[in-house]
Motif scaffolding. Structure first.
Motif, PDB file in Angstrom:
ATOM      1  N   LYS A  74      44.395  51.460  33.183  1.00  0.00           N
ATOM      2  CA  LYS A  74      44.200  50.111  33.711  1.00  0.00           C
ATOM      3  C   LYS A  74      43.741  49.187  32.584  1.00  0.00           C
ATOM      4  CE  LYS A  74      43.004  46.895  36.817  1.00  0.00           C
ATOM      5  NZ  LYS A  74      44.022  45.987  37.207  1.00  0.00           N
ATOM      6  N   ASP A  75      44.351  48.021  32.503  1.00  0.00           N
ATOM      7  CA  ASP A  75      43.945  47.018  31.522  1.00  0.00           C
ATOM      8  C   ASP A  75      42.845  46.157  32.103  1.00  0.00           C
ATOM      9  OD1 ASP A  75      45.755  47.783  29.542  1.00  0.00           O
ATOM     10  OD2 ASP A  75      47.351  46.587  30.441  1.00  0.00           O
ATOM     11  N   CYS A  76      41.815  45.917  31.297  1.00  0.00           N
ATOM     12  CA  CYS A  76      40.694  45.083  31.689  1.00  0.00           C
ATOM     13  C   CYS A  76      40.391  44.126  30.546  1.00  0.00           C
ATOM     14  CB  CYS A  76      39.484  45.953  32.011  1.00  0.00           C
ATOM     15  SG  CYS A  76      39.755  47.081  33.404  1.00  0.00           S
ATOM     16  N   LEU A  77      39.381  43.293  30.716  1.00  0.00           N
ATOM     17  CA  LEU A  77      39.014  42.309  29.710  1.00  0.00           C
ATOM     18  C   LEU A  77      37.558  42.474  29.298  1.00  0.00           C
ATOM     19  CD1 LEU A  77      40.667  39.171  31.345  1.00  0.00           C
ATOM     20  CD2 LEU A  77      41.573  40.543  29.471  1.00  0.00           C
ATOM     21  N   ALA A  78      37.310  42.245  28.020  1.00  0.00           N
ATOM     22  CA  ALA A  78      35.951  42.259  27.481  1.00  0.00           C
ATOM     23  C   ALA A  78      35.745  40.953  26.726  1.00  0.00           C
ATOM     24  CB  ALA A  78      35.758  43.452  26.547  1.00  0.00           C
ATOM     25  N   ILE A  79      34.515  40.674  26.408  1.00  0.00           N
ATOM     26  CA  ILE A  79      34.173  39.536  25.572  1.00  0.00           C
ATOM     27  C   ILE A  79      33.956  40.088  24.169  1.00  0.00           C
ATOM     28  CG2 ILE A  79      32.535  37.648  25.192  1.00  0.00           C
ATOM     29  CD1 ILE A  79      34.108  37.508  27.867  1.00  0.00           C
ATOM     30  N   GLY A  80      34.487  39.427  23.150  1.00  0.00           N
ATOM     31  CA  GLY A  80      34.368  39.970  21.812  1.00  0.00           C
ATOM     32  C   GLY A  80      34.265  38.910  20.736  1.00  0.00           C
ATOM     33  N   TRP A  81      34.228  39.399  19.501  1.00  0.00           N
ATOM     34  CA  TRP A  81      34.094  38.559  18.316  1.00  0.00           C
ATOM     35  C   TRP A  81      35.229  38.858  17.361  1.00  0.00           C
ATOM     36  CZ3 TRP A  81      30.004  35.431  18.981  1.00  0.00           C
ATOM     37  CH2 TRP A  81      28.970  35.871  19.801  1.00  0.00           C
ATOM     38  N   ASN A  82      35.639  37.894  16.567  1.00  0.00           N
ATOM     39  CA  ASN A  82      36.658  38.085  15.549  1.00  0.00           C
ATOM     40  C   ASN A  82      36.081  38.905  14.409  1.00  0.00           C
ATOM     41  OD1 ASN A  82      38.472  37.853  13.421  1.00  0.00           O
ATOM     42  ND2 ASN A  82      39.050  35.775  13.977  1.00  0.00           N
ATOM     43  N   LEU A  83      36.684  40.066  14.117  1.00  0.00           N
ATOM     44  CA  LEU A  83      36.177  40.951  13.070  1.00  0.00           C
ATOM     45  C   LEU A  83      36.342  40.370  11.675  1.00  0.00           C
ATOM     46  CD1 LEU A  83      37.180  44.550  14.136  1.00  0.00           C
ATOM     47  CD2 LEU A  83      34.914  43.560  13.988  1.00  0.00           C
ATOM     48  N   GLY A 142      27.459  43.396  26.685  1.00  0.00           N
ATOM     49  CA  GLY A 142      28.714  42.678  26.902  1.00  0.00           C
ATOM     50  C   GLY A 142      29.445  43.198  28.132  1.00  0.00           C
ATOM     51  N   PRO A 143      30.052  42.304  28.923  1.00  0.00           N
ATOM     52  CA  PRO A 143      30.690  42.703  30.182  1.00  0.00           C
ATOM     53  C   PRO A 143      32.136  43.167  30.031  1.00  0.00           C
ATOM     54  CG  PRO A 143      30.786  40.341  29.947  1.00  0.00           C
ATOM     55  CD  PRO A 143      30.036  40.852  28.734  1.00  0.00           C
ATOM     56  N   ILE A 144      32.566  43.971  31.001  1.00  0.00           N
ATOM     57  CA  ILE A 144      33.960  44.381  31.162  1.00  0.00           C
ATOM     58  C   ILE A 144      34.402  43.898  32.542  1.00  0.00           C
ATOM     59  CG2 ILE A 144      35.569  46.325  31.379  1.00  0.00           C
ATOM     60  CD1 ILE A 144      34.441  45.966  28.547  1.00  0.00           C
ATOM     61  N   PHE A 145      35.499  43.137  32.570  1.00  0.00           N
ATOM     62  CA  PHE A 145      36.031  42.621  33.817  1.00  0.00           C
ATOM     63  C   PHE A 145      37.397  43.229  34.093  1.00  0.00           C
ATOM     64  CE2 PHE A 145      33.246  39.242  32.255  1.00  0.00           C
ATOM     65  CZ  PHE A 145      32.452  39.040  33.369  1.00  0.00           C
ATOM     66  N   CYS A 146      37.603  43.678  35.313  1.00  0.00           N
ATOM     67  CA  CYS A 146      38.897  44.186  35.767  1.00  0.00           C
ATOM     68  C   CYS A 146      39.231  43.433  37.053  1.00  0.00           C
ATOM     69  CB  CYS A 146      38.831  45.689  36.044  1.00  0.00           C
ATOM     70  SG  CYS A 146      38.255  46.666  34.641  1.00  0.00           S
ATOM     71  N   ASN A 147      40.402  42.822  37.091  1.00  0.00           N
ATOM     72  CA  ASN A 147      40.809  42.014  38.254  1.00  0.00           C
ATOM     73  C   ASN A 147      39.749  40.991  38.647  1.00  0.00           C
ATOM     74  OD1 ASN A 147      43.197  43.445  38.363  1.00  0.00           O
ATOM     75  ND2 ASN A 147      42.423  44.901  39.862  1.00  0.00           N
ATOM     76  N   GLY A 148      39.103  40.382  37.653  1.00  0.00           N
ATOM     77  CA  GLY A 148      38.121  39.331  37.913  1.00  0.00           C
ATOM     78  C   GLY A 148      36.775  39.809  38.405  1.00  0.00           C
ATOM     79  N   GLN A 149      36.561  41.117  38.455  1.00  0.00           N
ATOM     80  CA  GLN A 149      35.284  41.656  38.920  1.00  0.00           C
ATOM     81  C   GLN A 149      34.583  42.386  37.774  1.00  0.00           C
ATOM     82  OE1 GLN A 149      36.696  44.040  42.287  1.00  0.00           O
ATOM     83  NE2 GLN A 149      35.785  42.518  43.647  1.00  0.00           N
ATOM     84  N   LEU A 150      33.254  42.413  37.814  1.00  0.00           N
ATOM     85  CA  LEU A 150      32.462  43.080  36.794  1.00  0.00           C
ATOM     86  C   LEU A 150      32.457  44.588  37.040  1.00  0.00           C
ATOM     87  CD1 LEU A 150      30.426  42.934  34.412  1.00  0.00           C
ATOM     88  CD2 LEU A 150      28.626  42.749  36.139  1.00  0.00           C
ATOM     89  N   TYR A 151      32.849  45.353  36.017  1.00  0.00           N
ATOM     90  CA  TYR A 151      32.871  46.808  36.126  1.00  0.00           C
ATOM     91  C   TYR A 151      32.022  47.507  35.068  1.00  0.00           C
ATOM     92  CZ  TYR A 151      36.161  47.453  39.882  1.00  0.00           C
ATOM     93  OH  TYR A 151      36.752  47.481  41.128  1.00  0.00           O
ATOM     94  N   GLY A 152      31.848  46.902  33.913  1.00  0.00           N
ATOM     95  CA  GLY A 152      31.138  47.601  32.852  1.00  0.00           C
ATOM     96  C   GLY A 152      30.237  46.706  32.038  1.00  0.00           C
ATOM     97  N   LEU A 153      29.258  47.359  31.365  1.00  0.00           N
ATOM     98  CA  LEU A 153      28.374  46.685  30.422  1.00  0.00           C
ATOM     99  C   LEU A 153      28.245  47.564  29.186  1.00  0.00           C
ATOM    100  CD1 LEU A 153      25.480  45.533  32.794  1.00  0.00           C
ATOM    101  CD2 LEU A 153      27.256  44.097  31.775  1.00  0.00           C
ATOM    102  N   ALA A 154      28.264  46.930  28.008  1.00  0.00           N
ATOM    103  CA  ALA A 154      28.150  47.667  26.749  1.00  0.00           C
ATOM    104  C   ALA A 154      26.790  48.354  26.653  1.00  0.00           C
ATOM    105  CB  ALA A 154      28.355  46.727  25.570  1.00  0.00           C
ATOM    106  N   LEU A 155      26.814  49.576  26.161  1.00  0.00           N
ATOM    107  CA  LEU A 155      25.591  50.346  25.929  1.00  0.00           C
ATOM    108  C   LEU A 155      25.137  50.104  24.497  1.00  0.00           C
ATOM    109  CD1 LEU A 155      26.780  53.695  27.502  1.00  0.00           C
ATOM    110  CD2 LEU A 155      24.880  52.305  28.326  1.00  0.00           C
ATOM    111  N   GLY A 156      24.176  49.243  24.282  1.00  0.00           N
ATOM    112  CA  GLY A 156      23.708  48.974  22.928  1.00  0.00           C
ATOM    113  C   GLY A 156      24.769  48.273  22.110  1.00  0.00           C
ATOM    114  N   SER A 157      24.583  48.261  20.803  1.00  0.00           N
ATOM    115  CA  SER A 157      25.569  47.602  19.939  1.00  0.00           C
ATOM    116  C   SER A 157      26.733  48.560  19.684  1.00  0.00           C
ATOM    117  CB  SER A 157      24.940  47.163  18.628  1.00  0.00           C
ATOM    118  OG  SER A 157      24.439  48.271  17.938  1.00  0.00           O
ATOM    119  N   ILE A 158      27.880  47.996  19.409  1.00  0.00           N
ATOM    120  CA  ILE A 158      29.100  48.781  19.251  1.00  0.00           C
ATOM    121  C   ILE A 158      29.520  48.784  17.793  1.00  0.00           C
ATOM    122  CG2 ILE A 158      31.553  48.807  19.841  1.00  0.00           C
ATOM    123  CD1 ILE A 158      30.722  47.718  22.578  1.00  0.00           C
ATOM    124  N   ASN A 159      29.901  49.949  17.295  1.00  0.00           N
ATOM    125  CA  ASN A 159      30.402  50.072  15.931  1.00  0.00           C
ATOM    126  C   ASN A 159      31.858  49.630  15.922  1.00  0.00           C
ATOM    127  OD1 ASN A 159      31.290  50.772  13.417  1.00  0.00           O
ATOM    128  ND2 ASN A 159      30.633  52.912  13.534  1.00  0.00           N
TER     129      ASN A 159
END
Length: 183
Positions: A74-83, A142-159
């Motif tokens: 399933k494809d979902c959306l996250a919020i991110g930064w330009n590397l 940081g949140p993860i959205f699938c079909n416009g609903q909140l499903y996930g949150l980042a655990l700490g900082s991500i490498n």
């Protein structure tokens, strides 16, 4: 963590920039999930704001917590930064939307300190892979959205230098706890 020392900024299009729509609010109280382990599991808290915020403009919306099972792939959306901007310049760049894909739980089991502690199947975690290598898919909370609903949150900082799938907190697992606190 002293909640009274934390200030939240809502509605600013970019971090560390002032905007007339921005609302800066202090936290009145905060309840952390009782089994919380930093960067490992149960990385969730409920905050009560020090004042009402207004849902005006296009930078702030309410969301509902996901309520159905998500399939692998399933494809979902996250919020991110330009590397390309580099870690130090992230705060001066706008947030971006990045596509992420739900992966089988086993793909996130790796021999590092967090994943070693994960069980073969945990209801409170979801495994995600970034599908855009130019964007870091999130940061602390940081949140993860699938079909416009909140499903996930980042655990700490991500490498962001590694493109392997990683674990996120699976928010629907905590729904009954959240509802009890909010009511």
């Amino acid at each position: 963590m002293n909640a009274r020392r934390i200030k939240l900024a809502f509605c600013s299009p970019q971090p560390d920039t002032r905007d007339k729509r921005e609302q800066v609010v202090s936290i009145e109280s905060m309840v952390v999930y009782p089994l919380y382990e930093r960067k490992k599991q149960d990385d969730l808290a409920v905050i009560k704001l020090g004042r009402i915020i207004w849902f005006r403009g296009h930078h702030l919306v309410s969301v509902s917590i996901g309520s159905y099972e998500l399939d692998v792939g399933k494809d979902c959306l996250a919020i991110g930064w330009n590397l390309k901007a580099g870690r130090r310049k992230m705060k001066t760049n706008p947030l971006l939307v990045v596509n992420v894909e739900i992966r089988p739980f086993e793909e996130c089991l790796k021999p590092n300190d967090f994943q070693r502690n994960a069980q073969a199947a945990s209801e409170y975690l979801m495994c995600l892979r970034n599908t855009d290598s130019h964007i870091c898919m999130s940061d602390i909370g940081g949140p993860i959205f699938c079909n416009g609903q909140l499903y996930g949150l980042a655990l700490g900082s991500i490498n962001c230098s590694v493109q392997d799938p990683i674990f996120f907190s699976y928010v629907p697992y905590y729904n009954s706890w959240l509802e009890r606190l909010i009511s």
